[in-house]
Enzyme design. Structure first.
Site, PDB file in Angstrom:
ATOM      1  N   LYS A  32      -8.421   1.685  10.091  1.00  0.00           N
ATOM      2  CA  LYS A  32      -7.658   2.273   8.985  1.00  0.00           C
ATOM      3  C   LYS A  32      -8.478   2.101   7.718  1.00  0.00           C
ATOM      4  O   LYS A  32      -8.817   0.984   7.333  1.00  0.00           O
ATOM      5  CB  LYS A  32      -6.300   1.574   8.834  1.00  0.00           C
ATOM      6  CG  LYS A  32      -5.548   1.960   7.545  1.00  0.00           C
ATOM      7  CD  LYS A  32      -4.167   1.315   7.446  1.00  0.00           C
ATOM      8  CE  LYS A  32      -3.536   1.565   6.078  1.00  0.00           C
ATOM      9  NZ  LYS A  32      -2.198   0.950   5.932  1.00  0.00           N
ATOM     10  N   ASP A  77      -4.087   2.246  -1.529  1.00  0.00           N
ATOM     11  CA  ASP A  77      -2.745   2.627  -1.086  1.00  0.00           C
ATOM     12  C   ASP A  77      -1.739   2.408  -2.208  1.00  0.00           C
ATOM     13  O   ASP A  77      -1.242   1.312  -2.421  1.00  0.00           O
ATOM     14  CB  ASP A  77      -2.342   1.799   0.153  1.00  0.00           C
ATOM     15  CG  ASP A  77      -0.978   2.202   0.690  1.00  0.00           C
ATOM     16  OD1 ASP A  77      -0.444   3.251   0.248  1.00  0.00           O
ATOM     17  OD2 ASP A  77      -0.445   1.475   1.548  1.00  0.00           O
ATOM     18  N   LYS A  89       4.640   2.511  -4.433  1.00  0.00           N
ATOM     19  CA  LYS A  89       4.907   1.070  -4.370  1.00  0.00           C
ATOM     20  C   LYS A  89       5.295   0.583  -5.764  1.00  0.00           C
ATOM     21  O   LYS A  89       4.746   1.055  -6.756  1.00  0.00           O
ATOM     22  CB  LYS A  89       3.636   0.317  -3.939  1.00  0.00           C
ATOM     23  CG  LYS A  89       3.285   0.448  -2.473  1.00  0.00           C
ATOM     24  CD  LYS A  89       2.019  -0.351  -2.169  1.00  0.00           C
ATOM     25  CE  LYS A  89       1.529  -0.090  -0.755  1.00  0.00           C
ATOM     26  NZ  LYS A  89       2.422  -0.595   0.287  1.00  0.00           N
ATOM     27  N   ASP A 137      -6.851  -1.970   1.623  1.00  0.00           N
ATOM     28  CA  ASP A 137      -6.220  -1.225   2.720  1.00  0.00           C
ATOM     29  C   ASP A 137      -7.236  -0.469   3.587  1.00  0.00           C
ATOM     30  O   ASP A 137      -6.855   0.261   4.502  1.00  0.00           O
ATOM     31  CB  ASP A 137      -5.176  -0.263   2.142  1.00  0.00           C
ATOM     32  CG  ASP A 137      -3.970  -0.104   3.053  1.00  0.00           C
ATOM     33  OD1 ASP A 137      -3.767  -0.970   3.935  1.00  0.00           O
ATOM     34  OD2 ASP A 137      -3.228   0.880   2.886  1.00  0.00           O
ATOM     35  N   ASP A 141       4.492   5.949   2.198  1.00  0.00           N
ATOM     36  CA  ASP A 141       3.811   4.651   2.205  1.00  0.00           C
ATOM     37  C   ASP A 141       3.512   4.179   3.632  1.00  0.00           C
ATOM     38  O   ASP A 141       2.787   3.209   3.823  1.00  0.00           O
ATOM     39  CB  ASP A 141       4.663   3.617   1.456  1.00  0.00           C
ATOM     40  CG  ASP A 141       3.864   2.405   1.012  1.00  0.00           C
ATOM     41  OD1 ASP A 141       2.619   2.451   1.099  1.00  0.00           O
ATOM     42  OD2 ASP A 141       4.482   1.417   0.577  1.00  0.00           O
ATOM     43  N   GLU A 174       1.446   5.410   5.638  1.00  0.00           N
ATOM     44  CA  GLU A 174       0.341   6.367   5.756  1.00  0.00           C
ATOM     45  C   GLU A 174      -0.714   5.949   6.769  1.00  0.00           C
ATOM     46  O   GLU A 174      -1.403   6.794   7.342  1.00  0.00           O
ATOM     47  CB  GLU A 174      -0.308   6.576   4.381  1.00  0.00           C
ATOM     48  CG  GLU A 174      -1.364   5.538   3.978  1.00  0.00           C
ATOM     49  CD  GLU A 174      -0.828   4.120   3.823  1.00  0.00           C
ATOM     50  OE1 GLU A 174       0.394   3.958   3.628  1.00  0.00           O
ATOM     51  OE2 GLU A 174      -1.630   3.156   3.917  1.00  0.00           O
ATOM     52  N   ARG A 187      -0.532   4.749   9.766  1.00  0.00           N
ATOM     53  CA  ARG A 187      -0.310   5.250  11.126  1.00  0.00           C
ATOM     54  C   ARG A 187      -0.656   6.743  11.237  1.00  0.00           C
ATOM     55  O   ARG A 187      -0.993   7.209  12.319  1.00  0.00           O
ATOM     56  CB  ARG A 187       1.144   4.967  11.550  1.00  0.00           C
ATOM     57  CG  ARG A 187       2.191   5.636  10.721  1.00  0.00           C
ATOM     58  CD  ARG A 187       3.571   4.995  10.875  1.00  0.00           C
ATOM     59  NE  ARG A 187       3.657   3.703  10.178  1.00  0.00           N
ATOM     60  CZ  ARG A 187       4.725   2.902  10.184  1.00  0.00           C
ATOM     61  NH1 ARG A 187       5.804   3.246  10.873  1.00  0.00           N
ATOM     62  NH2 ARG A 187       4.732   1.769   9.515  1.00  0.00           N
TER      63      ARG A 187
HETATM   64  N1  BES Z   1      -0.945  -0.941   3.511  1.00  0.00           N
HETATM   65  C1  BES Z   1       0.431  -1.198   3.702  1.00  0.00           C
HETATM   66  C2  BES Z   1       0.703  -2.508   4.441  1.00  0.00           C
HETATM   67  C3  BES Z   1       0.274  -3.751   3.713  1.00  0.00           C
HETATM   68  C4  BES Z   1       1.160  -4.429   2.912  1.00  0.00           C
HETATM   69  C5  BES Z   1      -0.998  -4.263   3.887  1.00  0.00           C
HETATM   70  C6  BES Z   1       0.768  -5.579   2.260  1.00  0.00           C
HETATM   71  C7  BES Z   1      -1.404  -5.417   3.230  1.00  0.00           C
HETATM   72  C8  BES Z   1      -0.514  -6.064   2.413  1.00  0.00           C
HETATM   73  C9  BES Z   1       1.059  -0.062   4.515  1.00  0.00           C
HETATM   74  O1  BES Z   1       0.494   1.183   4.323  1.00  0.00           O
HETATM   75  C10 BES Z   1       2.488   0.066   4.103  1.00  0.00           C
HETATM   76  O2  BES Z   1       2.738   0.370   2.991  1.00  0.00           O
HETATM   77  N2  BES Z   1       3.391  -0.180   5.054  1.00  0.00           N
HETATM   78  C11 BES Z   1       4.785  -0.090   4.811  1.00  0.00           C
HETATM   79  C12 BES Z   1       5.418   0.672   5.941  1.00  0.00           C
HETATM   80  C13 BES Z   1       6.861   1.053   5.697  1.00  0.00           C
HETATM   81  C14 BES Z   1       6.952   2.060   4.574  1.00  0.00           C
HETATM   82  C15 BES Z   1       7.430   1.617   6.984  1.00  0.00           C
HETATM   83  C16 BES Z   1       5.337  -1.506   4.719  1.00  0.00           C
HETATM   84  O3  BES Z   1       4.892  -2.371   5.476  1.00  0.00           O
HETATM   85  O4  BES Z   1       6.169  -1.738   3.859  1.00  0.00           O
HETATM   86 ZN    ZN Z   2      -1.462   1.192   3.736  1.00  0.00          ZN
HETATM   87 MN    MN Z   3       1.290   2.178   2.637  1.00  0.00          MN
END
Ligand code: BES
Ligand code: ZN
Ligand code: MN
Length: 509
Positions: A271, A276, A283, A294, A353, A355, A357
């Site tokens: 990834k 992000d 966010k 990210d 968010d 993204e 996947r």
């Molecule tokens: N990049 C983030 C996950 C992340 C969070 C990595 C904190 C490192 C530190 C990912 O893209 C994300 O935002 N995931 C969301 C998914 C949700 C919207 C289903 C999450 O984990 O909140």
């Molecule tokens: Zn992310």
């Molecule tokens: Mn994200």
């Protein structure tokens, strides 16, 4: 980059800024570890007592500095804690050596040269000490005055420049190979850290792809970069959908290393979200300051492929870097949009968010077309995995229990904390979409597993696959420890390299 060699020199006569010795926590107080005999002799065999007087216990990561004994050319002695003394007839673990060497190297930032007199009973110990020292000696100063002009440190100490390992067997093939391996892996891992730490205004998908292209050329790796036009032509709706809001277009980079006499083929998929913001599902403040990290999965994949090439492993490794910047704008993907993915499946984007996947789905399907023996993806995918496992452990999911176990054991072997996680079937229906084949979000509980289930849908039929969710350990916001600095850690690089070695040895299913 820090230089490191095996040396035949004896500690007393060595010209260096410091000599490093190991001290362990024994039943009756600190004990001096093997490798430091000459140093201990210079203290009349009383170094353990001296250290105890100074308050040292031998605890892991503890660093005690004292004046070197009379007659030593080096002025300073650094005693580094190894943790509990091993049982009788057993040796210090590789990870204990790695961490101690890392802590010592960090404590020596600002010095030029140090000699490490740590236990080197086996060639593998030399590899562990070398790796720990090289990883601990890392610092990222490209954006500080000292880093910019290469002059003396003004706002940060320059990393230890030169390391000599004492007490090994410099003429022994196994020792030399272990150190060569440590150099290749650590240098590439540190390069991954540099990429992670580089601010997102300087590392967009195009810039990352250019770095990969240059490194590939240097190391005999075949590289193909799909730009936004090629991605549109190929139907990569996931990668394009995530990149749609950014002024910097996405890229899909393919790195192919075909080792001599390769019988197995591994595909690594990373990834690579260079920033992000969350996109339209923005966010909140407080959640985006570290989101340059990210792309840690892509950085790990990149480093592992280059390390495999430097080591000339007899295996084929294809690395896929799914690079995009997730930004909100008038052209951004909206919650409610449906993307047509590279696999042909449609995805309703409920949350922009989620993204990672989406970019991974396209890269996984593409990677599957080559029918590799196994695919391993690496991603800072979910906050839920951090909640589950904390910030030093990554989760391992897979469509094959034996492979998940093999990956977990491989991580343990190289000193990376990982833990197996399930893919519960009942969570799949939470991603049912009234409009598309699947939605990019499901139930909140078990969010890391839901993400894994989503990815599983984009792995080609019959292909063994594992997914590493490194959201926790990818970026260290806390104090440095062992060989782990603040900021980008380079987590998963060593697991991927070891997987490639195991595949090369025909030792991976
Ligand atoms: N990049 C983030 C996950 C992340 C969070 C990595 C904190 C490192 C530190 C990912 O893209 C994300 O935002 N995931 C969301 C998914 C949700 C919207 C289903 C999450 O984990 O909140
Ligand atoms: Zn992310
Ligand atoms: Mn994200």
């Amino acid at each position: 980059m820090t230089a490191l060699t095996l040396s035949t020199a004896a500690a007393p006569g060595l010209r260096a800024d410091a000599i490093v010795v190991g001290v362990a926590k024994g039943a009756q107080g600190p004990v001096v570890a093997p490798g430091a005999e000459a140093v201990d002799q210079a203290y009349d065999g009383k170094l353990a007592g001296v250290l105890e007087t100074l308050g040292a216990s031998g605890a892991e990561g503890e660093v005690t500095k004292l004046p070197a004994p009379a007659g030593f050319k080096a002025p300073v002695l650094v005693a580094v804690g190894l943790g509990a003394e091993p049982e009788k007839d057993s040796a210090y673990s590789a990870e204990a050596l790695r961490r101690a060497a890392g802590a010592a190297a960090r404590a020596l930032a600002g010095s030029k040269k140090a000699a490490f007199a740590l236990p080197l009973a086996e060639a593998a110990d030399a590899g562990a000490v070398a790796e720990g020292a090289l990883l601990g000696a890392y610092s990222f100063d490209a954006y500080k005055e000292n880093g910019r002009n290469g002059s003396k440190a003004k706002n940060g100490k320059a990393p230890l420049a030169e390391i000599a390992l004492l007490g090994g067997k410099p003429r022994d093939k196994a020792y030399r190979a272990a150190v060569e391996r440590a150099l290749a892996v650590s240098e590439e891992l540190n390069r991954a850290r540099d990429l992670i730490n580089t601010p997102p205004n300087d590392l967009n998908p195009e810039a990352f792809a250019a770095v990969a292209q240059a490194a590939a050329k240097e190391n005999g790796i075949k590289v193909t970069v799909l730009d936004e036009k090629a991605l549109a032509k190929g139907g990569y709706g996931g990668i394009l959908g995530v990149g749609a809001g950014s002024a910097s277009a996405p890229r899909l980079v393919q790195l192919t290393y075909s080792g001599p006499g390769a019988k197995k083929h591994l595909a690594f998929v990373g990834k690579g979200i260079t920033y992000d913001s969350g996109g339209i599902s923005l966010k909140p403040a407080g959640h985006n300051e570290t989101m340059k990290c990210d792309m840690s999965g892509a950085a790990a994949v990149f480093a592992a492929v280059v390390a495999a090439a430097r080591l000339q492993l007899p295996v084929k490794v294809t690395g896929w870097l799914a690079l995009a910047e997730n930004m909100p704008s008038g052209s951004a993907t909206r919650p409610g949009d449906v993307l047509r993915m590279y696999s042909g499946k449609t995805v309703e984007v409920l949350n922009t968010d989620a993204e990672g996947r989406l970019v991974l789905a396209d890269a996984l399907w593409k990677a599957s077309e080559d029918k590799p023996d196994a695919i391993v993806d690496v991603a800072t995918l979910t906050g839920a995995m951090m909640l589950a496992l904390g910030n030093r452990t990554f989760g391992v999911m897979a469509n094959d229990d034996a492979f998940r176990t093999a990956v977990h054991e491989t991580a343990a072997e190289v000193g990376e904390d990982a833990w197996p996680m399930p893919l519960p079937e009942h969570l799949r229906k939470g991603m049912d979409s009234p409009t598309a084949d699947i939605a990019n979000m499901g139930e909140r509980y078990g969010g890391g597993l839901v993400a894994g289930l989503f990815l599983r849908e984009f792995v080609g039929e019959g292909i063994t696959w594992a997914h590493l969710d490194i959201a926790g350990p990818a970026f260290n916001e806390a104090a440095p420890f062992g060989y782990t600095p603040k900021g980008g850690t380079g987590t998963a690089v060593r697991t991927l390299v070891r997987l490639a070695e195991r595949a090369a040895a025909g030792d991976l299913g």
